[in-house]
Scaffold this motif. Structure first.
Motif, PDB file in Angstrom:
ATOM      1  N   GLY A   3       0.901  -1.218   0.049  1.00 16.77           N
ATOM      2  CA  GLY A   3       0.001  -0.029  -0.067  1.00 16.77           C
ATOM      3  C   GLY A   3       0.997   1.272  -0.006  1.00 16.77           C
ATOM      4  N   GLY A   4       0.290   2.252   0.192  1.00 16.21           N
ATOM      5  CA  GLY A   4       0.784   3.568   0.109  1.00 16.21           C
ATOM      6  C   GLY A   4       0.048   4.601  -0.086  1.00 16.21           C
ATOM      7  N   ASP A   5       0.379   5.856  -0.485  1.00 18.16           N
ATOM      8  CA  ASP A   5      -0.313   7.166  -0.651  1.00 18.16           C
ATOM      9  C   ASP A   5       0.530   7.939  -1.603  1.00 18.16           C
ATOM     10  N   THR A   6      -0.491   8.367  -2.725  1.00 15.07           N
ATOM     11  CA  THR A   6       0.047   9.153  -3.607  1.00 15.07           C
ATOM     12  C   THR A   6      -0.529  10.980  -3.532  1.00 15.07           C
ATOM     13  N   SER A   7       0.499  11.722  -3.527  1.00 15.55           N
ATOM     14  CA  SER A   7       0.127  12.975  -3.124  1.00 15.55           C
ATOM     15  C   SER A   7       0.863  14.023  -4.335  1.00 15.55           C
ATOM     16  N   SER A   8       0.901  15.289  -4.260  1.00 15.19           N
ATOM     17  CA  SER A   8       1.655  16.057  -5.170  1.00 15.19           C
ATOM     18  C   SER A   8       2.562  17.212  -4.413  1.00 15.19           C
ATOM     19  N   THR A   9       3.417  17.724  -5.211  1.00 16.15           N
ATOM     20  CA  THR A   9       4.027  18.882  -4.498  1.00 16.15           C
ATOM     21  C   THR A   9       4.506  19.910  -5.528  1.00 16.15           C
ATOM     22  N   LEU A  10       4.595  21.095  -5.124  1.00 18.68           N
ATOM     23  CA  LEU A  10       4.685  21.925  -5.886  1.00 18.68           C
ATOM     24  C   LEU A  10       5.799  22.099  -6.914  1.00 18.68           C
ATOM     25  N   SER A  11       6.965  21.381  -6.676  1.00 20.54           N
ATOM     26  CA  SER A  11       8.371  21.017  -7.457  1.00 20.54           C
ATOM     27  C   SER A  11       8.877  19.677  -7.336  1.00 20.54           C
ATOM     28  N   GLY A  12       9.462  19.520  -6.085  1.00 19.21           N
ATOM     29  CA  GLY A  12      10.283  18.383  -5.673  1.00 19.21           C
ATOM     30  C   GLY A  12       9.441  17.071  -5.922  1.00 19.21           C
ATOM     31  N   LEU A  13      10.207  16.038  -5.666  1.00 20.04           N
ATOM     32  CA  LEU A  13      10.080  14.708  -5.492  1.00 20.04           C
ATOM     33  C   LEU A  13      10.283  14.062  -3.871  1.00 20.04           C
ATOM     34  N   VAL A  14       9.348  13.523  -3.283  1.00 19.54           N
ATOM     35  CA  VAL A  14       9.371  13.150  -2.095  1.00 19.54           C
ATOM     36  C   VAL A  14       8.901  11.508  -2.136  1.00 19.54           C
ATOM     37  N   ILE A  15       9.825  10.749  -1.478  1.00 20.03           N
ATOM     38  CA  ILE A  15       9.205   9.272  -1.384  1.00 20.03           C
ATOM     39  C   ILE A  15       9.500   9.031   0.225  1.00 20.03           C
ATOM     40  N   THR A  16       8.541   8.541   0.730  1.00 23.16           N
ATOM     41  CA  THR A  16       8.478   7.924   2.241  1.00 23.16           C
ATOM     42  C   THR A  16       8.119   6.598   2.159  1.00 23.16           C
ATOM     43  N   ILE A  17       8.953   5.749   2.737  1.00 24.81           N
ATOM     44  CA  ILE A  17       8.688   4.129   2.870  1.00 24.81           C
ATOM     45  C   ILE A  17       8.475   3.974   4.306  1.00 24.81           C
ATOM     46  N   THR A  18       7.703   3.082   4.686  1.00 26.02           N
ATOM     47  CA  THR A  18       7.500   2.508   5.927  1.00 26.02           C
ATOM     48  C   THR A  18       7.693   0.955   5.716  1.00 26.02           C
TER      49      THR A  18
END
Ligand code: ADP
Ligand code: MG
Length: 342
Positions: A128-143
């Motif tokens: 599972g996970g989550d998909t979201s937006s940012t104004l410019s950069g890329l962020v990846i969070t893994i649990t």
């Protein structure tokens, strides 16, 4: 004017300490909360382990030289490493990404190809996970979620005076790989026609771009019948992690500069950059090796392994944490590590 404390002064660990003071615990099943490589939860006949890590574009990675597939792979590995640091095994991950419209479907698919590769090699399910937006950069969070037999769990705090401190693999390579990549980035910015000079640095580049987590060591120690008494993974540099172990265990330590394992490629690159190879090993980050302690009586079981090196031992807290330099002088061990806020 209200009180205002600068994060720069507090540092990452100072901030975590402050935040943890306001955290309450409501369940007996919470065995260990903030303060180790993973949280420990009693789920019956085993402990469940939970850890999370975020990679932020231009803080933790630069897309000028980081292939997206490698990025996905690394984002998974850094989490696996924290589960292995509890002497456990990883079972599942959830993945959250935040992207801007600067990225295409194909780009995100590349990241997932890397995550999937890590899951295949380490036998982990992405659930599972989550998909979201940012104004410019890329962020990846893994649990990552893992498990460990109750009698096998290893905390940062379990060490005792005179126990031996052991590190796996070698240190400083990922840091030197980063220095090479940063140098070539600057060269490229000056003159895009220049070919990058990447000969003879394959190993250290791989250590930076595509690190591995030491699942093999956890299994190997198990087969040898050695249970580490305390353990942490080396993500911020050996010095910083040693101080974490000492703090958690109410101990001091002595380590020997000449015993710190440094690969030849790391050594050569450090020299080229006019850096001291030991300093790179002590303070460079992202090695994802394991640092642990064992009882002296277990020494014979590990002494012939090329993957583990005894670098020192725990001492009384009052003696502090020190490193014996090659000229036999004793210096206090200091963590430079990462400070996100400076
Ligand atoms: P590691 O380097 O092993 O990933 P960290 O230094 O990131 O560990 O975190 C140390 C401890 O602090 C861990 O137990 C982690 O769960 C906890 N922690 C980190 N950031 C936060 C936060 N924002 N809120 C609560 N706990 C946190
Ligand atoms: Mg860790």
């Amino acid at each position: 004017m209200e009180n205002r404390t600068e994060l720069e002064k507090l540092g990452e660990f100072g901030l975590i300490d402050k935040l943890s003071q306001s955290v309450k615990k409501y369940h007996d099943s919470t065995i260990k909360g903030i303060g180790d490589d993973a949280a420990v939860i009693d789920v019956g006949d085993k402990f469940m382990l939970v850890t999370t890590d975020t990679l932020v574009e231009n803080i933790h990675f630069n897309l000028m030289y980081t292939p997206l597939m490698h990025l996905g792979y690394k984002a998974a590995i850094v989490n696996f490493s924290d589960i292995y640091a509890m002497n456990g095994d990883v079972r599942q991950i959830v993945v959250s990404i935040a992207v801007s419209n600067r990225f295409s479907l194909e780009a995100i698919e590349e990241i997932y190809a890397g995550i999937n590769k890590a899951c295949e090699l380490y036998q982990v399910d992405l659930v599972g996970g989550d998909t979201s937006s940012t104004l410019s950069g890329l962020v990846i969070t893994i649990t990552a979620i893992g498990e460990v037999a109750k009698n096998e769990i290893t905390y940062r705090s379990g060490g005792k005076e005179n126990e031996l401190l052991v590190v796996t693999g070698n240190l400083g390579a990922a840091f030197m790989g980063l220095q090479i990549l940063e140098r070539e980035k600057e060269v490229y910015k000056e003159n895009p026609a220049m070919q990058p000079e990447l000969e003879g640095v394959d190993y250290i580049l791989e250590r930076q771009l595509k690190p591995e987590a030491r699942k093999d060591i956890v299994h190997f120690l198990h087969t040898l019948g050695v249970k580490p008494t305390s353990m942490i993974d080396i993500s911020d540099g050996l010095a910083s992690e040693l101080l974490h172990l000492c703090k958690a265990g109410d101990l001091g330590c002595v380590i020997y500069d000449e015993k710190i394992p440094v690969d030849q490629e790391t050594f050569n690159a450090a020299r080229e950059f006019n850096l001291d190879p030991s300093t790179c090993a002590l303070n460079g980050g992202e090695d994802y090796e394991l640092l642990f302690s064992i009882k002296q009586t277990d020494y014979d079981k590990i002494k012939d392994s090329p993957h583990m090196k005894v670098i020192g031992h725990y001492v009384d807290k009052a003696a502090g944490a020190s490193i014996i330099a090659r000229d036999n002088t004793s210096l206090p061990l200091q963590a430079q590590g990462w400070n996100h806020f400076s």
